[in-house]
Motif scaffolding. Sequence first.
Motif, mmCIF file in Angstrom:
data_model
loop_
_atom_site.group_PDB
_atom_site.id
_atom_site.type_symbol
_atom_site.label_atom_id
_atom_site.label_comp_id
_atom_site.label_asym_id
_atom_site.label_seq_id
_atom_site.Cartn_x
_atom_site.Cartn_y
_atom_site.Cartn_z
ATOM 1 N N THR A 40 -3.954 -5.314 6.091
ATOM 2 C CA THR A 40 -3.369 -4.095 5.528
ATOM 3 C C THR A 40 -2.382 -3.510 6.532
ATOM 4 O O THR A 40 -2.741 -3.273 7.703
ATOM 5 N N ARG A 42 0.229 -0.252 7.093
ATOM 6 C CA ARG A 42 0.389 1.098 6.550
ATOM 7 C C ARG A 42 1.458 1.854 7.336
ATOM 8 O O ARG A 42 1.466 1.840 8.576
ATOM 9 N N ALA A 84 1.391 1.447 1.762
ATOM 10 C CA ALA A 84 0.536 0.381 2.294
ATOM 11 C C ALA A 84 0.904 -0.950 1.650
ATOM 12 O O ALA A 84 1.258 -1.011 0.469
ATOM 13 N N THR A 86 -0.866 -4.771 1.254
ATOM 14 C CA THR A 86 -2.116 -5.519 1.396
ATOM 15 C C THR A 86 -1.839 -6.989 1.131
ATOM 16 O O THR A 86 -1.369 -7.360 0.042
#
Length: 558
Positions: A40, A42, A84, A86
Amino acid sequence: MIARSFVACVLALLSAAALARFEANVDTKVLSEADTLRLTLRADSANVSGDPDFGSLGESFEILSTQRSSEFRSINGQVDGSTAWTLLLKPKHTGTIVIPPITFGSQKSTAIEVTVRELDPQLKRAIAQTVFFETTYEPKQVYVQGQMVVTRRLFYLNGAQLYGDMPNVPDVPGAMVKSLGESEHTTAIRDGRQYGMIEQRFAVFPERSGDLAIPPASVTGSVRLTDASGGGRRIGIDVASDPLTVQVLPIPDDYPRDAAWLPATDVELLEDWPYDAKAGLATGTPTQRTLIVRVDGNAASAIPPLTIDLPASLKAYPDQPKLSESQTRGGIVGTRTESTSLVATEPGQLTLPEVRLPWWDTAHRQFKVASLPARTIAVTGAAIPRSAPTKSPQQQPAAAAPQPAAPPATNERTVPRRPIALAVAIGAALIAVVLGALAAARRPRPSRAERRRSANLERHAFDAFKRAADRGDVLPIRRALDAWLKARYGASIDVATREFTRDAAAQAALDGLNGALYRRDAATRFDAGELRRAVAAARRRTHAARRSAEFPALYPSA
């Protein structure tokens, strides 16, 4: 004032994006080689454009999926947010792997170290028995430009979950690949266990001799494995087939050097001709003879033209050949159909020579000839002078009407008929021009978007043809030329080729390409200079100029 406020807001947003914190996290730092890793990334701002650069991950991980999301928060009247990314990653090898810093604008994330452990050998065997590939091919040795059929089978037990179907047919450098139908789903028994099976078949035609590499296929998914206590867990898998290396044989030395190279498993030569031996053939009356070549184990484009030396008293007007293909479990079946209108000009007995097509039997590895026997036909009627036009196939009479005897010579003056006939011809031509103009005016014109789309397709096809011509390989040039012909003339390949070859130089250039394609050295380089000039000239010609080309001699003008 408004403009200054707008600029200040833009600068504030840009500054927020530039100063946003950018960090990376993983859901685990220890995993097995069969597991996946969730990464992830961010950024503490929802007002960001573009995506980070994920290119550095490709060395150690396979990126299975990527998702982007944004969220906004309002605290005490102040609105902020975050963005974000992923990523689902699968490691490519075991050991200690470092996820390198990811770049996003002027920011970089910190590196993360993860450990990938090998699976237990017993667990590996269990996975290998749950999902696996089998790949076979026939024949084990293939001739250059011949056919090899590759069969891939994917086996899986209950409890295996596959993400997607079988992959598409591979892109094999140095070979032409054709699919043999859709993938088939069925069941099969292996080692006493019943598996679900997906079967895929495709034909490969190598373009040069030597070793040919066929890349592997792979599928991803997961399997559920149970332990001794009855419990179990689901493990991600990535199953790949074995790569293949196939030996491609050259043209045999005992194959005739002056014959076009045609490798196949079977060749059939057929004739369709409504000739009546009892009635014979009348002079000046066209009859259409169709020769059909059916080849098992090769593409239609590999079938060379038939060469027939007809008697001088038999005029031939060939149509454009028609190529077609069908797929069977045994491979490709190519068909070439050549139709010719024959017109006899002298009575008597005519002999049509034997039709021969040399080919190489790849199953028995021997030279063979498909043939039609010679035929003798009877021609009736009076001889037709060389200057007299023959009837076209559309003008065949139902029955030949008897011609009246010539009147006896007299001293009376007769009314000249030529000026009347000429006036009638001119009037008919004017009517035809007017009717053609009216039809053209009523024909719907393509929109500007359609014309632009057609022009873009033609330009891209022309650029692809130029690249193929620069490389000089015969088969890619032929395929690129066919694609350009379809895009240029907006018609089938037969009609487009007929339009293109109205120009004598274009016909000569195309004959040179076909000659190189059908010779023994078909896999060698080809000088496409004349063909490039012919294509460039065809691009410059207007549609009206193309339509003004002369009709064939079978359709004489008034």
